[in-house]
Design an enzyme around this catalytic site. Sequence first.
Site, short mmCIF file in Angstrom:
data_model
loop_
_atom_site.label_atom_id
_atom_site.label_comp_id
_atom_site.label_asym_id
_atom_site.label_seq_id
_atom_site.Cartn_x
_atom_site.Cartn_y
_atom_site.Cartn_z
N ALA A 66 0.83 -1.20 0.00
CA ALA A 66 0.00 0.00 0.00
C ALA A 66 0.87 1.26 0.00
O ALA A 66 0.69 2.15 -0.84
CB ALA A 66 -0.93 -0.01 1.20
N ARG A 352 -11.98 -18.79 4.53
CA ARG A 352 -11.08 -19.10 5.63
C ARG A 352 -11.76 -19.26 6.98
O ARG A 352 -11.42 -20.15 7.75
CB ARG A 352 -10.05 -17.98 5.75
CG ARG A 352 -9.17 -17.96 4.55
CD ARG A 352 -8.22 -16.82 4.55
NE ARG A 352 -7.35 -17.00 3.39
CZ ARG A 352 -6.43 -16.13 3.01
NH1 ARG A 352 -6.27 -15.02 3.68
NH2 ARG A 352 -5.69 -16.37 1.95
C1 LIG Z 1 2.36 -15.21 5.31
C2 LIG Z 1 1.35 -14.33 4.64
C3 LIG Z 1 0.90 -14.62 3.37
C4 LIG Z 1 -0.04 -13.81 2.73
N1 LIG Z 1 -0.46 -14.14 1.49
C5 LIG Z 1 -1.36 -13.34 0.87
C6 LIG Z 1 -1.81 -13.64 -0.45
O1 LIG Z 1 -1.39 -14.63 -1.06
N2 LIG Z 1 -2.70 -12.82 -1.04
C7 LIG Z 1 -3.17 -11.71 -0.41
O2 LIG Z 1 -3.95 -10.99 -1.01
N3 LIG Z 1 -2.76 -11.40 0.84
C8 LIG Z 1 -1.88 -12.18 1.49
N4 LIG Z 1 -1.48 -11.86 2.77
C9 LIG Z 1 -1.90 -10.60 3.38
C10 LIG Z 1 -1.07 -9.44 2.82
O3 LIG Z 1 0.26 -9.86 2.61
C11 LIG Z 1 -1.04 -8.23 3.72
O4 LIG Z 1 -2.31 -7.91 4.15
C12 LIG Z 1 -0.50 -7.02 2.97
O5 LIG Z 1 0.71 -7.33 2.36
C13 LIG Z 1 -0.35 -5.82 3.86
O6 LIG Z 1 0.28 -4.79 3.12
P1 LIG Z 1 0.41 -3.34 3.70
O7 LIG Z 1 1.09 -2.54 2.64
O8 LIG Z 1 -0.89 -2.85 4.18
O9 LIG Z 1 1.36 -3.45 4.98
P2 LIG Z 1 2.81 -4.11 5.23
O10 LIG Z 1 3.31 -4.86 4.07
O11 LIG Z 1 2.71 -4.81 6.53
O12 LIG Z 1 3.77 -2.87 5.38
C14 LIG Z 1 3.82 -2.10 6.52
C15 LIG Z 1 4.87 -1.03 6.33
O13 LIG Z 1 4.72 -0.05 7.34
C16 LIG Z 1 5.94 0.21 7.98
N5 LIG Z 1 5.58 0.58 9.34
C17 LIG Z 1 4.65 0.01 10.15
N6 LIG Z 1 4.56 0.68 11.31
C18 LIG Z 1 5.44 1.69 11.23
C19 LIG Z 1 5.81 2.72 12.13
N7 LIG Z 1 5.26 2.87 13.33
N8 LIG Z 1 6.79 3.58 11.72
C20 LIG Z 1 7.38 3.45 10.49
N9 LIG Z 1 7.03 2.51 9.62
C21 LIG Z 1 6.09 1.64 9.99
C22 LIG Z 1 6.79 -1.01 7.78
O14 LIG Z 1 8.15 -0.68 7.80
C23 LIG Z 1 6.32 -1.48 6.41
O15 LIG Z 1 7.04 -0.81 5.42
C24 LIG Z 1 -0.54 -12.68 3.41
C25 LIG Z 1 -0.10 -12.39 4.69
C26 LIG Z 1 0.81 -13.22 5.33
C27 LIG Z 1 1.19 -12.95 6.74
#
Ligand SMILES: Cc1cc2nc3c(=O)[nH]c(=O)nc-3n(C[C@H](O)[C@H](O)[C@H](O)COP(=O)(O)OP(=O)(O)OC[C@H]3O[C@@H](n4cnc5c(N)ncnc54)[C@H](O)[C@@H]3O)c2cc1C
Lengths: 659, 252
Positions: A66, A352
Amino acid sequence: MAEIATPVAPSVVPAPSWREGELILQNACPTGDLEKRWTRHKDNLRLVAPHNKRKLEIIVVGAGLAGASAAATLGELGYRVKVFVYHNSPRRAHSIAAQGGINAAKNYRNDGDSIWRLFYDTIKGGDFRARESNVYRLAEVSVKIIDHCVAQGIPFAREYGGYLDTRSFGGAQLMRTFYARGQTGQQLLLGAYAALQRQVELGNVQVFYNHELLDVVVEEGKAKGVIVRNLITGQISRVAAHAVVLATGGYGNAYYLSTNAKMSNATAIWRAHRRGAYFGNPSFVQIHPTCIPQSGDYQSKLTLMSESLRNDGRVWVPRKKGDTRPPHETPDSERWYYLEEWYPAFGNLVPRDIASRAAKRVCDMGYGVGPTGRAVYLDFSDAIRRFGREVIYQRYGNLFEMYEEITGESPWETPMRIYPAVHYTMGGLWVDYNLMTNIEGLYAIGEANFSDHGANRLGASALMQGLADGYFILPYTIGHYLATQLTQKLSTDTAAFADAEKETRQRIGNLLNTKGTRTVDEFHRELGKILWDQCGLARNAEGLRTAMSQIRELRERYWKEVKVVGTNEGFNQTLEKALRVADFLELGELMIIDAYHREESCGCHLREEYQTEEGEALRNDKDYAYVAAWQWQGEKEPPVLHKEPLTFEFVKPTVRSYK
Amino acid sequence: MRFTLRVWRQKDAKSPGQFETYEVDGVPADASFLEMLDILNEKLIKEGKEPVAFDHDCREGICGSCGLFINGRAHGPLPNITTCRLYMRHFKDGDTITIEPFRARPFPVIKDLVVDRSALDRIIQKGGYISVNTGSAPDANSIPIAKAAADRAFDYATCIGCGACVAACKNASAMLFTSAKVAHLALLPQGQPERRERVKRMVAQMDAEGFGHCSNTGACAVECPAKIPLSAIARLQRDFIWANLTPDPYAR
Ligand SMILES: Cc1cc2nc3c(=O)[nH]c(=O)nc-3n(C[C@H](O)[C@H](O)[C@H](O)COP(=O)(O)OP(=O)(O)OC[C@H]3O[C@@H](n4cnc5c(N)ncnc54)[C@H](O)[C@@H]3O)c2cc1C
Ligand code: SF4
Ligand code: FES
């Protein structure tokens, strides 16, 4: 004879309590034809001219799917962007670990898919607890995500003719999931990361590595910036911007053991919540059915075995309780393929929440396998026979290897043993249709917001949502607010910044000065166990009341007994953890209150008091068809509940059936 | 299981470091190497001592955070695996284990076992992408790509950016890392427009960061957890020669 002491007065043991606030009637959702809503909405948003974009500063916290996609796109548009991540590179975000795939309504298979069907499956999959407008938009932009990712050079799986391949995922009867072997998240994140690095090279985006957000600064209801700590030097800084975007991921690690990366945490969204941002549906936590079961207390995390495995793997337990024969000796007639029996229409590919609950149910009934009796088999022998080793290797090779490394057993020879584990949080900061929280200029995207998945997320839809938010939604909607901020001068020299910095320093000081005897991990494990036992796969009022008092007590002990060694000045991983666990302890309470207040079952939220005879969720649309948006009132005060009513104009809520 | 650990301790980039010896006991054979370090750290904290700093996050071999030099090898005694996927059952009870950070001039130590690998990000900044803005892409299936090409590109694209190739190399070369990205993009039609410039710019940055030259010993591929094949390096070298020695067809 001494009198028998009366039990501790209930004032020390607070029952979950809250106050009712006002209904949320403004969510910026457009009205009218569902198919035209997003287009019309975009046409009505205010624009910022290119020369003005250069004057506007945006902070993006997080560079997972994101955050990286949003920051890159905002940079392309010409805004000045600062990205903060606690990782030592944006490429390490938790998104990298996503395995199975990403949904999109491309209908390349000609199997009858459409935007409507993806919308419908997602609304139904979420058990009718998400907004129709948001979910329809998600399905609509899903199509463009695949186009963009292919243009970026992401090596998705292809068929021999050179066109894109797809597979099925839970909760759908279509093959709409695009994938890159078992590493889809990695490939998508590296695509977004590369786009971000390109903007860094072009000078539009600055990325601050090893910087953790410790507070959000709010003045007169508007986000003004953040307080960050440099994790290497310990330096605490104020950073001002015209808008702040939180893309900080989910909070599944509140449970200590989960499939999330070890550092994933709730601090950013929790701090925003404490500054006034509403928290939506905090107890909606997805428990993934296929994870490697826990084997000991030393264990630091649980490993997911991708849902894609349920395309070819069959779930079963022996028909005889306590059958200790090795699985290959159990003849087919004595195997109970309970998912195929209970849910013939979807079989092993039920959503799920349903699959996780079914696994719990058969284990509770005494049919579980393995040393602890808390596991079921996921068996590939039929698929290996039908398709051959080569094909199965192509599909799942890396997952089979990972399983074997961890357990020492080979899925080629014996079925996997699996059990549900905490995986994803549907709850998160409340946002309106523009992805803005109730604090103006503060946005939440990706897993950090509560928006699109209702009470249960379908597989392969988190990647879709993260990239939809970052590439195609936020870059439009944020301009609508920024257009009103052109004349705002940025300053960190304000009372709000000073207060936030002071509070942050105090929090750190308190932790370092506690000089207790117990480690942060010990507290975290204890919190995790309380949440898993009482706010996990099944919940009930009594258990939640107990959990509430246990967490309250744990939280009080934390600030007296925790031991954090080292100083603030310099790299201190214990301090980092201590700050995160302090926030999990507060969030844990809110999760309990939310689970307690919702006297119905829906999606992941199974209240034992409200279920059918077969153990299926009994939803109560009359009283609970709303988003629970919680407002912080203080550490000792009960939160205020704002309900956002959910109306369904296009799909009629029905009993969710996968039979 | 019981182990004697010789661990590199270093306060920060400026201070000198040294080995300290610790005993850990009661380590389950099924614990991972990092979980063994967790056990050590819990013990150290209880004793009021500073725990050993080490990088980690996913603990599934995909984020590239963990990276320890164990008994003289990047990511430990097994080939092609990350430190987090190394299990204690691969060691003998009573073993002495030496743990150091990944050492290379472009990877300065931050503390103990944690090093700064941002040099790798700066190599990507110079061209490890296809310059496409959000919103301008054609329909995904309008660019058919042979399955074999997509599969090979995928193989190269799986690099996790851990830096083990650098740590394993006597020249501290980042060639396997850089070539993995170059090879991934060079195999795809989308990667063609920038192919010449990309390889030149990324190699120049690699040199500017102070990584050494590649002398084709292949030590990197032995440790690479993503199993990036040495053919990546051959592909980069071919592209590099082509980009530098053949005339640019579009030169004025
Ligand atoms: C093992 C696993 C497999 C998955 N497989 C799938 C799949 O096949 N298909 C699917 O659709 N979804 C899947 N998911 C879910 C999906 O991966 C996640 O929901 C999604 O990647 C989250 O993305 P995000 O960008 O919201 O956050 P994240 O990728 O968690 O990124 C968070 C970011 O925020 C930063 N951050 C957080 N807090 C702070 C702070 N306080 N200060 C500074 N930086 C901070 C971190 O450094 C990081 O860069 C899976 C999840 C897991 C655990
Ligand atoms: S090429 Fe291999 S060893 Fe080098 S950074 Fe990439 S994954 Fe690590
Ligand atoms: S911790 Fe992520 S690769 Fe080892």
